[in-house]
Scaffold this motif. Structure first.
Motif, PDB file in Angstrom:
ATOM      1  N   SER A  68     -12.837  -8.903  -9.769  1.00 55.26           N
ATOM      2  CA  SER A  68     -11.907  -8.766 -10.882  1.00 55.26           C
ATOM      3  C   SER A  68     -10.494  -8.872 -10.345  1.00 55.26           C
ATOM      4  N   THR A  69      -9.538  -9.107 -11.226  1.00 56.65           N
ATOM      5  CA  THR A  69      -8.150  -9.165 -10.766  1.00 56.65           C
ATOM      6  C   THR A  69      -7.697  -7.801 -10.262  1.00 56.65           C
ATOM      7  N   GLU A  70      -8.255  -6.728 -10.801  1.00 50.58           N
ATOM      8  CA  GLU A  70      -7.924  -5.396 -10.299  1.00 50.58           C
ATOM      9  C   GLU A  70      -8.469  -5.194  -8.889  1.00 50.58           C
ATOM     10  N   VAL A  71      -9.681  -5.697  -8.635  1.00 55.69           N
ATOM     11  CA  VAL A  71     -10.247  -5.621  -7.276  1.00 55.69           C
ATOM     12  C   VAL A  71      -9.403  -6.435  -6.305  1.00 55.69           C
ATOM     13  N   PHE A  72      -8.985  -7.631  -6.712  1.00 55.05           N
ATOM     14  CA  PHE A  72      -8.126  -8.436  -5.844  1.00 55.05           C
ATOM     15  C   PHE A  72      -6.824  -7.691  -5.536  1.00 55.05           C
ATOM     16  N   ALA A  73      -6.276  -6.995  -6.531  1.00 52.43           N
ATOM     17  CA  ALA A  73      -5.047  -6.234  -6.307  1.00 52.43           C
ATOM     18  C   ALA A  73      -5.280  -5.121  -5.287  1.00 52.43           C
ATOM     19  N   LYS A  74      -6.414  -4.459  -5.366  1.00 55.93           N
ATOM     20  CA  LYS A  74      -6.734  -3.421  -4.383  1.00 55.93           C
ATOM     21  C   LYS A  74      -6.864  -4.017  -2.984  1.00 55.93           C
ATOM     22  N   ASP A  75      -7.363  -5.242  -2.896  1.00 59.80           N
ATOM     23  CA  ASP A  75      -7.444  -5.909  -1.596  1.00 59.80           C
ATOM     24  C   ASP A  75      -6.053  -6.148  -1.012  1.00 59.80           C
ATOM     25  N   VAL A  76      -5.104  -6.514  -1.880  1.00 54.18           N
ATOM     26  CA  VAL A  76      -3.722  -6.706  -1.422  1.00 54.18           C
ATOM     27  C   VAL A  76      -3.153  -5.380  -0.916  1.00 54.18           C
ATOM     28  N   ILE A  77      -3.431  -4.300  -1.619  1.00 58.15           N
ATOM     29  CA  ILE A  77      -2.978  -2.981  -1.171  1.00 58.15           C
ATOM     30  C   ILE A  77      -3.555  -2.657   0.209  1.00 58.15           C
ATOM     31  N   ALA A  78      -4.812  -3.004   0.430  1.00 56.04           N
ATOM     32  CA  ALA A  78      -5.425  -2.771   1.740  1.00 56.04           C
ATOM     33  C   ALA A  78      -4.690  -3.534   2.834  1.00 56.04           C
ATOM     34  N   VAL A  79      -4.262  -4.751   2.521  1.00 56.71           N
ATOM     35  CA  VAL A  79      -3.502  -5.546   3.495  1.00 56.71           C
ATOM     36  C   VAL A  79      -2.140  -4.907   3.756  1.00 56.71           C
ATOM     37  N   LEU A  80      -1.441  -4.491   2.698  1.00 54.24           N
ATOM     38  CA  LEU A  80      -0.141  -3.832   2.884  1.00 54.24           C
ATOM     39  C   LEU A  80      -0.293  -2.570   3.712  1.00 54.24           C
ATOM     40  N   ASP A  81      -1.357  -1.808   3.455  1.00 56.37           N
ATOM     41  CA  ASP A  81      -1.606  -0.597   4.244  1.00 56.37           C
ATOM     42  C   ASP A  81      -1.835  -0.934   5.712  1.00 56.37           C
ATOM     43  N   ASP A  82      -2.583  -2.015   5.959  1.00 55.81           N
ATOM     44  CA  ASP A  82      -2.882  -2.411   7.329  1.00 55.81           C
ATOM     45  C   ASP A  82      -1.610  -2.792   8.084  1.00 55.81           C
ATOM     46  N   LEU A  83      -0.658  -3.362   7.369  1.00 56.29           N
ATOM     47  CA  LEU A  83       0.609  -3.776   7.973  1.00 56.29           C
ATOM     48  C   LEU A  83       1.644  -2.648   8.003  1.00 56.29           C
ATOM     49  N   GLY A  84       1.353  -1.548   7.331  1.00 56.03           N
ATOM     50  CA  GLY A  84       2.321  -0.466   7.250  1.00 56.03           C
ATOM     51  C   GLY A  84       3.493  -0.778   6.343  1.00 56.03           C
ATOM     52  N   VAL A  85       3.269  -1.621   5.345  1.00 53.68           N
ATOM     53  CA  VAL A  85       4.319  -1.998   4.401  1.00 53.68           C
ATOM     54  C   VAL A  85       4.231  -1.097   3.179  1.00 53.68           C
ATOM     55  N   ASP A  86       5.256  -0.296   2.948  1.00 55.47           N
ATOM     56  CA  ASP A  86       5.243   0.635   1.818  1.00 55.47           C
ATOM     57  C   ASP A  86       5.503  -0.065   0.492  1.00 55.47           C
ATOM     58  N   ARG A  87       6.411  -1.052   0.509  1.00 48.84           N
ATOM     59  CA  ARG A  87       6.808  -1.712  -0.733  1.00 48.84           C
ATOM     60  C   ARG A  87       7.183  -3.153  -0.423  1.00 48.84           C
ATOM     61  N   ALA A  88       6.795  -4.062  -1.296  1.00 49.47           N
ATOM     62  CA  ALA A  88       7.050  -5.484  -1.074  1.00 49.47           C
ATOM     63  C   ALA A  88       7.402  -6.149  -2.393  1.00 49.47           C
ATOM     64  N   ASP A  89       8.039  -7.299  -2.301  1.00 49.60           N
ATOM     65  CA  ASP A  89       8.205  -8.172  -3.451  1.00 49.60           C
ATOM     66  C   ASP A  89       6.932  -8.998  -3.598  1.00 49.60           C
ATOM     67  N   VAL A  90       6.577  -9.317  -4.833  1.00 46.18           N
ATOM     68  CA  VAL A  90       5.316 -10.001  -5.102  1.00 46.18           C
ATOM     69  C   VAL A  90       5.571 -11.200  -6.010  1.00 46.18           C
ATOM     70  N   TYR A  91       5.039 -12.363  -5.589  1.00 48.55           N
ATOM     71  CA  TYR A  91       5.158 -13.603  -6.354  1.00 48.55           C
ATOM     72  C   TYR A  91       3.757 -14.162  -6.531  1.00 48.55           C
ATOM     73  N   GLY A  92       3.253 -14.082  -7.738  1.00 50.68           N
ATOM     74  CA  GLY A  92       1.918 -14.582  -8.022  1.00 50.68           C
ATOM     75  C   GLY A  92       1.938 -15.722  -9.005  1.00 50.68           C
ATOM     76  N   THR A  93       1.159 -16.752  -8.719  1.00 50.79           N
ATOM     77  CA  THR A  93       1.072 -17.905  -9.614  1.00 50.79           C
ATOM     78  C   THR A  93      -0.359 -18.080 -10.102  1.00 50.79           C
ATOM     79  N   SER A  94      -0.494 -18.527 -11.354  1.00 54.78           N
ATOM     80  CA  SER A  94      -1.795 -18.762 -11.972  1.00 54.78           C
ATOM     81  C   SER A  94      -2.623 -17.475 -11.911  1.00 54.78           C
ATOM     82  N   MET A  95      -3.850 -17.510 -11.402  1.00 54.55           N
ATOM     83  CA  MET A  95      -4.606 -16.259 -11.308  1.00 54.55           C
ATOM     84  C   MET A  95      -3.882 -15.251 -10.426  1.00 54.55           C
ATOM     85  N   GLY A  96      -3.124 -15.735  -9.449  1.00 57.33           N
ATOM     86  CA  GLY A  96      -2.337 -14.830  -8.619  1.00 57.33           C
ATOM     87  C   GLY A  96      -1.331 -14.033  -9.430  1.00 57.33           C
TER      88      GLY A  96
END
Length: 264
Positions: A68-96
């Motif tokens: 689901s798009t919510e699951v994909f969003a949680k995957d992005v959060i996992a990546v940000l956590d892995d990088l130690g990024v607290d907050r980021a700008d986000v640019y999504g196109t189409s399904m993104g």
């Protein structure tokens, strides 16, 4: 290429390029990070870029379970956590862009500013593509559906001068089961009730001639998200970000630069 593992045990591949404040770039349905190959350098004068291979694509795991798009969003959060990024700008196109809506609504403290490109709120309030478009993409004649998709993505003039390779037509290495899972995730997206909760400064971009994700979705998003700005790119189709990069990329950078630092 780096990897992290999500809470549900899926290994997600991600890629970081450039230096500076992070800009997360989210690709379209059934595509991997190569969707952005043609334009990601446009942002490296001021930003680092972070791309993700969605589960089911690229070098990420490809489990045969509901997406689901919510699951994909949680995957992005996992990546940000892995990088130690607290907050980021986000640019999504189409399904993104659908994934980006979920990110901004469910994880507001992780999104500083938001750009939604050629996307839709989904659900009954979204404007669906016409039956003629659906029919063109379902042709069985060899190469016909691919050509139809190309013509929905790019203008004839651009196609005449750019013979490829095209990186926005889907991940060629995806197995059939994950293609079906991606299609279902995109089709089942409905963020209409979430959009008023998005607090990040938001820019909505769309090509005026987009029929794959009809341009009428852009004002719906802009009107529903508090304070959102809308910019239509005349003559552009679905892949406006690539064909019209000399207009679109500076618009994105200017918008992100103008967001007050205190929002971070």
């Amino acid at each position: 290429m780096q990897h992290t593992t999500t809470r549900d045990g899926v290994r997600i591949a991600y890629q970081v390029q450039g230096e500076g404040a992070p800009l997360v770039l989210l690709a379209g349905q059934a595509n991997n990070h190569h969707w952005w190959d043609g334009v990601r350098d446009d942002f490296h004068s001021a930003r680092s870029t972070l791309t993700v291979d969605y589960r089911g694509t690229g070098d990420s795991d490809k489990p045969d379970r509901p997406y689901s798009t919510e699951v994909f969003a949680k995957d992005v959060i996992a990546v940000l956590d892995d990088l130690g990024v607290d907050r980021a700008d986000v640019y999504g196109t189409s399904m993104g862009g659908r994934v980006a809506q979920q990110l901004a609504a469910h994880h507001p403290h992780r999104v500083r500013a938001l750009v939604l490109g050629c996307t839709s709120p989904g659900g009954p309030h979204g404007v669906e593509r016409g039956n003629d478009v659906r029919g063109s993409l379902a042709q069985s004649r060899p190469g016909a559906a691919r050509q139809a998709l190309l013509e929905l993505m790019y203008t004839p003039a651009w196609l005449a001068n750019h013979p490829g390779p095209y990186r926005t037509l889907g991940d060629p290495g995806m197995p059939a089961h994950t293609r079906r899972r991606h299609l279902a995730a995109s089709n089942q997206h409905d963020a209409w009730h979430l959009l008023p909760d998005i607090s990040a400064p938001t820019l909505v971009l769309h090509g005026s001639d987009d029929r794959l994700n009809p341009a009428a979705n852009a004002p719906l998003l802009a009107d529903r998200i508090p304070g959102a700005r809308l910019h239509m790119i005349p003559g552009a189709r679905h892949a406006y970000f690539e064909e019209f990069r000399t207009e679109a990329s500076p618009l994105v950078l200017d918008f992100l630069t103008a967001v007050p630092p205190q929002r971070a």
